[in-house]
Design a protein around this motif. Structure first.
Motif, short mmCIF file in Angstrom:
data_model
loop_
_atom_site.label_atom_id
_atom_site.label_comp_id
_atom_site.label_asym_id
_atom_site.label_seq_id
_atom_site.Cartn_x
_atom_site.Cartn_y
_atom_site.Cartn_z
N TYR A 1 -1.93 -1.87 -6.33
CA TYR A 1 -2.15 -0.52 -5.79
C TYR A 1 -1.60 0.46 -6.81
CZ TYR A 1 -3.12 2.74 -2.02
OH TYR A 1 -3.68 3.74 -1.23
N SER B 1 -4.13 0.52 6.67
CA SER B 1 -4.28 1.81 5.98
C SER B 1 -3.27 2.82 6.52
CB SER B 1 -5.69 2.36 6.20
OG SER B 1 -5.82 3.66 5.67
N ARG C 1 -9.13 -1.10 -5.69
CA ARG C 1 -8.57 0.12 -5.09
C ARG C 1 -8.84 1.28 -6.03
NH1 ARG C 1 -6.34 0.21 0.24
NH2 ARG C 1 -5.81 -1.95 0.72
N ILE D 1 0.86 -1.19 0.00
CA ILE D 1 0.00 0.00 0.00
C ILE D 1 0.89 1.24 0.00
CG2 ILE D 1 -1.77 1.29 1.26
CD1 ILE D 1 -2.82 -1.33 2.35
#
Length: 509
Positions: A504, A307, A459, A258
């Protein structure tokens, strides 16, 4: 008178006859000459292997020959007596052996020869380097290294190759006893100055080349990061397409990459510390550091997610029934929320615009899911319950929609396999769902999820106008690929990368 002469004549005849008979008898018993042979073999004293093309001289006969490919030699028709055998070959000491050839005895000789140290000539100094000093490489993998060296004695050469970065140590060879003068090098680091040197070696001497230098290119601007599985082990990669793939991790198993909000760092889950922890690297794979100490944990390791906070200062992650936040320097571990009894957190996403967190919890199986909103004051609100498998949720830029995948089929098994997973957006204002994997009504074949496949792990793009997601056959063994689609058009599906998942978007193309 005549009678007397006759007697004398008879005596002379008898005497001459006896003398002749005696002479003939002596010639019959003269000893004949005897001949023999010599058989031999020449062997290297160190390797114990036969030596061919050794010059063998036999004295006093004056005969000579070369040993054959098996090191053997042979002389025949030799009169009995003493002989000296000499063995000669360039770069080897001469050897001498004395043997006797006798009646009914044919000697077998073994001669051992050793290297003449004084006669060895050193290899030439390695030259003509590729890459030459000052070269700027175009890549970091599959780079050709080559050099030129020879040996005046025609000895077989081996090479030690030293390769090190600026500021590094040249004490450990990159290759030792390498038997070729070309080498392909992978996994160089981007934007580094490297030095390299070659050592040419024969059996006795070493000769060092000059120290050469080259520079690697700057890390490319790559649009996507993703995980790739090989034999049950996952690694993190970056790429623009299948021709530009760069591997960023190598140790342990690493997944769920991420990007940080500034798009310069990548956080991911790894088992390299035995327990599952979150690590961070720079976008070029350098600067690895562990962020968490309390493990990332939940029902299914590969199902977990986390996150970044929108300002990039913190990471929010699940650990069983607790949701934590932690500063990216590893300090400030704080409990953010606790799941309901019998529930565990699986993943979450933070939105700065609404100051909220959306999280997914699981019950006894991955088919038991809830999506909850956690407000800044700590209050929780369940926005969706499902008895079907789901992915972890992602909030839109304005915080008004939640993006996730969900299987619409009632299939169940112990592995958590899915049969017909689709992409959904949940509108938080009225709790309605939009199926993004369904047809848009314009009869565009490439806008519909192919039958028998799963759409997974969506995403949003940095602009929020597109999404990246994984598509894979639902057989549980096929290789997944990454796709993108737009949200506000015909939703055409565009394949980005093969053998890729958990994608991502680093930046918009």
């Amino acid at each position: 008178m005549n009678s007397k002469i006759s007697r004398i004549t008879a005596f002379l005849v008898i005497a001459l006859t006896a003398l002749w008979s005696a002479s003939c008898t002596e010639d019959v018993f003269v000893t004949p000459k005897v001949f023999g042979k010599i058989t031999g073999k020449v062997i290297d004293n160190v390797t114990k292997k036969p030596l061919s093309d050794v010059l063998i001289k036999l004295n006093p006969s004056g005969r000579s020959l070369l040993t054959d490919t098996t090191g053997n030699f042979f002389f025949d028709s030799l009169a009995v007596g003493s002989y000296t055998i000499s063995a000669e070959k360039p770069s080897l000491y001469n050897e001498y052996v004395t043997v006797e050839v006798a009646d009914s005895q044919n000697p077998v000789v073994t001669i051992y020869m050793s290297e003449d140290i004084k006669s060895n000539r050193a290899p030439t100094k390695p030259t003509n380097p590729i890459p030459a000093t000052g070269t700027a490489l175009s890549g970091v993998n599959g780079q050709l290294f080559a050099w030129t060296a020879s040996d005046p004695d025609r000895d077989t050469l081996t090479f030690d190759v030293y390769l090190f970065k600026e500021g590094g140590s040249p004490t450990t060879p990159y290759r030792t006893d390498y038997n070729n003068d070309t080498l392909f090098v992978d996994n160089l680091e981007y934007d580094k100055t490297y030095y390299w040197q070659v050592v040419a070696k024969d059996k006795r001497e070493k000769v060092f080349s000059e120290i050469w230098t080259f520079k690697t290119p700057k890390f490319p601007s790559l649009n996507y990061v993703f995980a790739r599985e090989n034999g049950g082990v996952y690694q993190i990669y970056a790429a623009n397409d299948d021709k530009s793939v760069v591997q960023l991790t190598t140790q342990g198993s690493n997944w769920r990459p991420i990007m940080s909000p500034d798009r310069e760092k990548i956080a991911f889950i790894s088992n390299r510390a035995t327990s599952l922890q979150i690590f961070v690297i720079n976008r070029d794979g350098t600067g690895l550091r562990q962020i968490t100490k309390v493990p990332v944990s939940g029902l299914l390791p590969l199902d977990l997610s986390f996150s970044w906070a929108n300002d990039g200062s913190k990471i929010i992650y699940p650990s069983n029934n607790k949701l934590y936040s932690i500063n990216i320097d590893g300090t400030g571990l704080t409990e953010v929320a606790r799941a309901a009894t019998g529930q565990q957190f699986a993943g979450c996403d933070w939105n700065e615009a609404t100051k909220t967190i959306v999280a997914r919890t699981t019950g006894e199986t991955v088919y038991d899911n809830e999506l909850i909103i956690i407000n800044s004051n700590g209050s929780k609100e369940t926005v969706l319950k499902s008895s079907r498998r789901m992915s972890n949720p992602v909030l839109s830029i304005d915080g008004g929609e939640v993006l996730f995948s969900m299987d619409i089929n009632d299939f169940r098994d112990e592995t958590g396999r899915q049969a017909d997973a689709r992409l959904f957006e949940l509108y938080l204002n009225d709790r309605t769902l939009r199926d993004l994997s369904a047809s848009t009504g314009n009869n565009s074949n490439n806008a519909i999820k192919p039958a028998g496949t799963n759409d997974l792990d969506p995403r949003y793009s940095p602009s929020g106008q597109d999404i990246i997601f994984t598509n894979v056959l639902n057989d549980g063994v096929s290789v997944p690929s990454l796709y993108s689609t737009n949200l506000n058009g015909n939703r055409a599906r565009v394949k980005i990368l093969s053998n890729a998942q958990m994608g991502y978007w680093r930046q918009q193309q």
